[in-house]
Motif scaffolding. Structure first.
Motif, mmCIF file in Angstrom:
data_model
loop_
_atom_site.group_PDB
_atom_site.id
_atom_site.type_symbol
_atom_site.label_atom_id
_atom_site.label_comp_id
_atom_site.label_asym_id
_atom_site.label_seq_id
_atom_site.Cartn_x
_atom_site.Cartn_y
_atom_site.Cartn_z
ATOM 1 N N GLU A 208 2.603 8.512 -12.313
ATOM 2 C CA GLU A 208 2.119 7.188 -12.691
ATOM 3 C C GLU A 208 3.034 6.146 -12.056
ATOM 4 O OE1 GLU A 208 0.995 4.563 -16.635
ATOM 5 O OE2 GLU A 208 1.753 6.588 -16.866
ATOM 6 N N ILE A 209 2.443 5.238 -11.302
ATOM 7 C CA ILE A 209 3.187 4.249 -10.520
ATOM 8 C C ILE A 209 2.812 2.850 -11.005
ATOM 9 C CG2 ILE A 209 3.579 3.347 -8.199
ATOM 10 C CD1 ILE A 209 2.602 6.065 -7.152
ATOM 11 N N GLU B 186 -1.546 3.671 4.277
ATOM 12 C CA GLU B 186 -2.923 4.150 4.295
ATOM 13 C C GLU B 186 -3.141 5.132 5.445
ATOM 14 O OE1 GLU B 186 -7.393 2.210 4.278
ATOM 15 O OE2 GLU B 186 -5.638 0.942 4.073
ATOM 16 N N ASN B 187 -3.920 6.179 5.211
ATOM 17 C CA ASN B 187 -4.257 7.244 6.169
ATOM 18 C C ASN B 187 -3.016 7.926 6.728
ATOM 19 O OD1 ASN B 187 -7.051 6.923 5.912
ATOM 20 N ND2 ASN B 187 -7.031 5.231 7.372
ATOM 21 N N SER B 188 -2.006 8.074 5.915
ATOM 22 C CA SER B 188 -0.790 8.760 6.312
ATOM 23 C C SER B 188 -0.542 9.916 5.350
ATOM 24 C CB SER B 188 0.397 7.792 6.276
ATOM 25 O OG SER B 188 1.597 8.487 6.468
ATOM 26 N N ALA B 189 0.082 10.981 5.857
ATOM 27 C CA ALA B 189 0.406 12.122 4.999
ATOM 28 C C ALA B 189 1.876 12.100 4.595
ATOM 29 C CB ALA B 189 0.077 13.425 5.717
ATOM 30 N N ASN B 190 2.582 11.020 4.898
ATOM 31 C CA ASN B 190 4.004 10.917 4.569
ATOM 32 C C ASN B 190 4.218 9.949 3.408
ATOM 33 O OD1 ASN B 190 4.630 12.628 6.683
ATOM 34 N ND2 ASN B 190 4.841 10.940 8.134
ATOM 35 N N ILE B 191 5.071 10.368 2.485
ATOM 36 C CA ILE B 191 5.439 9.543 1.340
ATOM 37 C C ILE B 191 6.931 9.271 1.429
ATOM 38 C CG2 ILE B 191 5.691 9.502 -1.159
ATOM 39 C CD1 ILE B 191 3.191 11.110 -1.377
ATOM 40 N N THR B 192 7.328 8.014 1.245
ATOM 41 C CA THR B 192 8.739 7.655 1.264
ATOM 42 C C THR B 192 9.212 7.447 -0.168
ATOM 43 O OG1 THR B 192 8.418 6.540 3.375
ATOM 44 C CG2 THR B 192 10.434 6.036 2.172
ATOM 45 N N ASN C 234 12.405 5.904 -9.645
ATOM 46 C CA ASN C 234 12.595 5.806 -8.205
ATOM 47 C C ASN C 234 11.410 5.044 -7.634
ATOM 48 O OD1 ASN C 234 14.924 7.279 -8.314
ATOM 49 N ND2 ASN C 234 14.009 9.185 -7.644
ATOM 50 N N SER C 235 11.582 4.481 -6.453
ATOM 51 C CA SER C 235 10.487 3.766 -5.801
ATOM 52 C C SER C 235 9.768 4.721 -4.856
ATOM 53 C CB SER C 235 11.014 2.574 -5.017
ATOM 54 O OG SER C 235 11.557 1.636 -5.904
ATOM 55 N N ILE C 236 8.481 4.527 -4.733
ATOM 56 C CA ILE C 236 7.668 5.384 -3.875
ATOM 57 C C ILE C 236 6.730 4.490 -3.077
ATOM 58 C CG2 ILE C 236 5.954 5.739 -5.679
ATOM 59 C CD1 ILE C 236 5.531 8.553 -4.618
#
Length: 163
Positions: free
Chosen positions: A108-109, A142-148, A136-138
């Protein structure tokens, strides 16, 4: 002096019917309040329609804002890949789906506008649950498979989603 027989009972008047509270004379008793034939107060004629109109408008606004609101939950590979989000993690949990014992990782963000989003990583194969912690921040484009993931005391971590 006349004697009265022992079986004699004095004549008494009949007992009134019992009345139930809030129901009144529904069962046919007499002597209750009669309905008034007076006209209602003029203020009542104007206030009641206004109250009804305000209630209808409020329900209409509530209905249309919910139908036009942005999507608040993303589930599965397709929806998560198309989504873009940036915010702080409030909660995280796992759901185990019983037939195949699939693990669903849910986060949940809350973003800067105080809007809550629920992201479900259903059938995700990487170890994303080990790196994401509450507060933590997430962020994800859009249209990316990477999460920071931005953590407090460690370097930012880029996680690649694998389905």
């Amino acid at each position: 002096m006349e004697q009265t027989p022992s079986s004699y009972r004095p004549v008494s008047r009949p007992r009134p019917k019992l009345k139930m509270p809030l129901i009144g004379n529904m069962l046919g008793g007499s002597g209750g309040p009669k309905p008034s034939r007076e006209e209602p107060h003029p203020l009542t004629k104007t206030i009641v329609p206004v109250i009804i109109a305000i209630a209808v408008i409020a329900f209409g606004i509530d209905y249309f804002t919910k139908t036009n609101a942005p999507k608040t939950s993303f589930r599965g590979e397709g929806e998560v890949k198309e989504a873009a989000f940036n915010g702080k993690i409030l909660r995280k949990w796992y759901n185990v789906i019983s037939p195949k014992n699939d693990v669903e990782y849910v986060v949940e963000i809350i973003n800067d506008k105080k809007e809550k989003r629920i992201v479900s990583f259903l059938n995700e194969k990487s170890t994303i649950g080990d790196f994401i912690l509450p507060y933590n921040s997430i962020s994800k484009k859009e249209n990316s498979a990477n999460i920071t993931v931005k953590r407090y005391f460690k370097k930012d971590t880029v996680l690649a989603l694998k389905y």
